[in-house]
Design an enzyme around this catalytic site. Structure first.
Site, PDB file in Angstrom:
ATOM      1  N   GLU A   3      -1.437  -6.200  -4.584  1.00 41.97           N
ATOM      2  CA  GLU A   3       0.173  -6.018  -4.091  1.00 41.97           C
ATOM      3  C   GLU A   3       1.711  -6.388  -4.531  1.00 41.97           C
ATOM      4  O   GLU A   3       1.879  -7.412  -5.496  1.00 41.97           O
ATOM      5  CB  GLU A   3       1.035  -6.765  -2.547  1.00 41.97           C
ATOM      6  CG  GLU A   3       1.277  -6.378  -1.378  1.00 41.97           C
ATOM      7  CD  GLU A   3       2.044  -7.559  -0.334  1.00 41.97           C
ATOM      8  OE1 GLU A   3       2.887  -6.510   0.410  1.00 41.97           O
ATOM      9  OE2 GLU A   3       2.010  -8.751  -0.465  1.00 41.97           O
TER      10      GLU A   3
ATOM     11  N   LYS B 270       2.894   0.434   3.005  1.00 40.84           N
ATOM     12  CA  LYS B 270       2.525  -0.575   4.445  1.00 40.84           C
ATOM     13  C   LYS B 270       2.934  -0.280   5.730  1.00 40.84           C
ATOM     14  O   LYS B 270       4.445   0.119   5.897  1.00 40.84           O
ATOM     15  CB  LYS B 270       3.039  -2.293   3.348  1.00 40.84           C
ATOM     16  CG  LYS B 270       2.806  -3.241   3.518  1.00 40.84           C
ATOM     17  CD  LYS B 270       3.207  -4.574   3.362  1.00 40.84           C
ATOM     18  CE  LYS B 270       2.909  -5.234   4.494  1.00 40.84           C
ATOM     19  NZ  LYS B 270       3.319  -7.372   3.730  1.00 40.84           N
TER      20      LYS B 270
ATOM     21  N   CYS C 237      -1.978  -6.244   2.357  1.00 39.39           N
ATOM     22  CA  CYS C 237      -1.412  -7.501   2.434  1.00 39.39           C
ATOM     23  C   CYS C 237      -1.266  -7.896   3.951  1.00 39.39           C
ATOM     24  O   CYS C 237      -2.251  -8.176   3.987  1.00 39.39           O
ATOM     25  CB  CYS C 237      -0.438  -8.079   2.109  1.00 39.39           C
ATOM     26  SG  CYS C 237       0.123  -9.599   2.497  1.00 39.39           S
TER      27      CYS C 237
END
Length: 276
Positions: free
Chosen positions: A40, A114, A155
């Protein structure tokens, strides 16, 4: 398929960060990797919203993305760019935290924004409100490759197991979890969550990470956990990159996915229930 987890320690200067990233991709390809993954925030890690507004670009104008696509083609590898911060055309001006899967011809095969935003109070001195700057994605993404079907995440998504179950039930064999995981929560939760997601889904989990202290010219900096991991469908850790930057190689055996799911076929055992 040989995969390579690229572990980085980027600053808030994308131009300065890029040469090391490209060098790691070349090294991975020279070591026989056909699938290379970066973490990321591959382009930069910045805590300053003003700085992000100055340096972020729209996808079609982003120099880091263009260079990474070119390197994937030059090296002939599949490349997962863990994520880049990008400008959007949203009315509220928020950015996208976008992961890219790039083919060995340099073409973008899949994009994933995300979904889950890191809005947490890690400690009295560490408070994060990712949603103040980034707008969440709204679509789960699967991507087909010659070596397996990939479910893309980023993440903080790691803490939401229903996303991974949906991806696996839709056919994912490999789950990607590029991260810039906080050093405090990472020490407590990173490995156990990745192993849990692998066991729950019977997937191979590949999680390239940021590591160390990230100096910022335009912010206070932050520290990330490192320990890029590859986890087998039965839960074994196949590779752990520790806390140094560099390339960690792991040979993937997709037959492990079928074996794990045959032994514990829980993906097909969902039952309706009432309440709460």
């Amino acid at each position: 398929m040989r995969a390579a987890l690229v572990q980085l320690s980027v600053t808030d200067d994308p131009e300065a960060n890029l040469p090391a990233t490209l060098g790691h991709i070349r090294a991975a390809a020279e070591a026989g990797a056909g699938f290379v993954l970066t973490p990321e925030c591959t382009g930069c890690l910045s805590s300053s919203r003003e700085h992000q507004r100055r340096i972020f670009r729209h996808e079609e104008e982003d120099a880091t993305l263009a260079a990474l696509r070119d390197q994937a083609a030059r090296s002939g590898v599949w490349l997962l760019v863990g994520s880049l911060g990008l400008l959007t055309h949203d009315g509220d001006g928020r950015f996208a935290n976008r992961s890219f899967l790039i083919g060995p011809d340099g073409a973008i095969v899949a994009r994933y924004d995300k979904i889950h935003m890191f809005d947490v109070n890690v400690s009295e001195t560490e408070v994060y409100r990712e949603s103040a700057a980034y707008r969440p994605g709204a679509r789960a993404v699967l991507a087909d490759t010659p070596f397996g079907r990939i479910g893309m995440t980023v993440c903080y998504d790691l803490r939401f197991p229903h996303l991974y179950r949906r991806l696996a039930q839709a056919g994912a064999e490999i789950l990607t979890v590029p991260a810039a995981f906080n050093h405090l929560t990472g020490a407590a939760h990173w490995e156990v969550l990745l192993r849990a997601r692998a066991i729950e889904t019977g997937c191979i989990v590949l999680a390239p990470a940021q590591t160390g202290f990230h100096a910022e010219v335009h912010g206070k900096g932050r520290r990330t956990h490192g320990h890029s991991l590859a986890v087998a469908p039965w839960g074994e850790v196949l590779a752990d990159a520790g806390t140094e930057t560099g390339v960690t190689l792991v040979d993937l055996d997709l037959s492990q996915v079928a074996r794990a799911r045959h032994r514990v076929p829980s993906l097909g055992h969902d039952r309706p229930f009432e309440g709460p």
